[in-house]
Design an enzyme around this catalytic site. Sequence first.
Site, short mmCIF file in Angstrom:
data_model
loop_
_atom_site.label_atom_id
_atom_site.label_comp_id
_atom_site.label_asym_id
_atom_site.label_seq_id
_atom_site.Cartn_x
_atom_site.Cartn_y
_atom_site.Cartn_z
N CYS A 104 -1.48 2.18 3.84
CA CYS A 104 -3.12 2.19 3.48
C CYS A 104 -3.67 3.23 4.59
CB CYS A 104 -3.61 0.97 3.50
SG CYS A 104 -2.73 -0.53 3.03
N ASP A 105 -3.23 2.99 5.71
CA ASP A 105 -4.24 3.81 6.68
C ASP A 105 -3.54 4.89 7.48
OD1 ASP A 105 -6.13 1.70 6.19
OD2 ASP A 105 -5.31 0.40 7.47
N CYS B 218 -1.13 -2.08 7.90
CA CYS B 218 -0.52 -1.35 6.68
C CYS B 218 -0.63 0.15 6.94
CB CYS B 218 -1.35 -1.76 5.40
SG CYS B 218 -0.70 -0.88 4.25
#
Length: 307
Positions: free
Chosen positions: A134-135, A131
Site C-alpha cells: 500500500c505504502d 503494508c
Amino acid sequence: MFRVIILGSGPAGLTAALYTARANLEPLVLEGHLPGGQLTLTTTIENFPGFPEGVEAWSLMGAMRQQAVRYGALCRPESAVRVDLTKRPFEIETEKDIYRSQALIIATGATARMLGLDAEKALLGKGVSTCATCDGAFFRDRSVVVVGGGDSALEEAMFLTRFASSVTVVHRRDQLRATKLLQDRAFANEKIQFIWNSVIKDILDPAQGKVSGVVLEDVKTHRTRYLPCDGVFIAIGHTPNTELFAGQLELQDGYIVTKGGTGTSVPGVFAAGDVQDRIYRQAVTAAGSGCMAALDCEKWLTEVGYL
Ligand code: NAP
C-alpha cells in the site's frame, strides 16, 4: 434468511462461497472491511499453484470472487458487527441489516500486530505502515526500516527495495524465522541490511508528524542507538479476528478451535483460513480449508434435515 452465511472474502471465504454456491446453498458472503482479505495487501503471489509466472493478488482474489458469484454466491460489502450463535437460526448483524442463517462459515482472517508504541500510533499513515504494497511507493529513494524476522518481514523488505534506497531489517533475535528461500533472496539483495538482536524502543518524530528515525535497543547489551530513516514497516505477525465470537465459540490464544475438520464448538458453525490456523497461513491452505468448511457445512445441513 440464508442457508449459509460466510463471513470474510479472502481465499478461505471465497472458496467456501464457490463450493456452497455450486452445492446450490445460495450463500451470502459478508465481505468485511478488507474485500479479498489480507492477500490484497501483498503484491505478486508466486506460490499459488497454477500460476507458473506468479499472479497479482488483486487479480487472483477478483477471479475467486467472480467464480463464486457465477455459481450463485451473493457478495455484500458489509461487515458483521454482532453475531448471536445461541439462537437458531443464527443471527448476524451488520452495519446495514440483520441476517439469519442455518449455518455459518467464519473466515474472518487475521490482522497485523503492532509494536505497542505511542509513536507508532501517532505516526501510522505518516511514515509508519503495516503494508509495503500500500505504502511502498511513498518511499522512493528513501531509507526504511522493516521490523520482524518472518516471511512477511522479508517479503516486505524485498518489495520495498523496488522503491527505497536502503532497507534495514530489525529483528529481535540473531536468526530469522522466514523460509530459507526468502532468507537467501534477502541476504543476496544489496539494498537490504540486517540489524540483529534489536528492538525498536521509539519512533521519531511525532512532533514533526513524520518519521525521522528509530531508537533501537540491543536486547543483549541493552545499549540504545539512533538510526535515521524515513519510514517504518511493521511486519511482526497477525492476530486472528475473533472478537465477535468471544464467549460464544471455543478459542485458543484467540484462534477458533476446530475439531474433526472445520467444525467449531457450536454445531453448524464452521471456521476456515487464518482465523483458525496459526501454523500454515498460506493462501492455498486457506482456500483448502474453505473448501473443507463448505463440504462439512453441506454434510451438517443434510444430517440435521435442513436439506
Ligand atoms: P511470523 O512468522 O509469526 O513472524 C513474526 C516475526 O515478527 C517473527 O520473526 C517474530 O520474532 C517477530 N516479532 C513478533 N512480535 C514481535 C515484537 N513485538 N517485536 C519485534 N519482533 C516481533 O509472522 P509472518 O511473517 O507474518 O508470517 C505468518 C505466516 O504467514 C507464516 O506461517 C509465514 O510462513 C506465512 N507467510 C507466507 C508467505 C509466503 O509463503 N509467501 C508470506 C508471508 C507470510 P521471533 O522470530 O523472535 O518470534
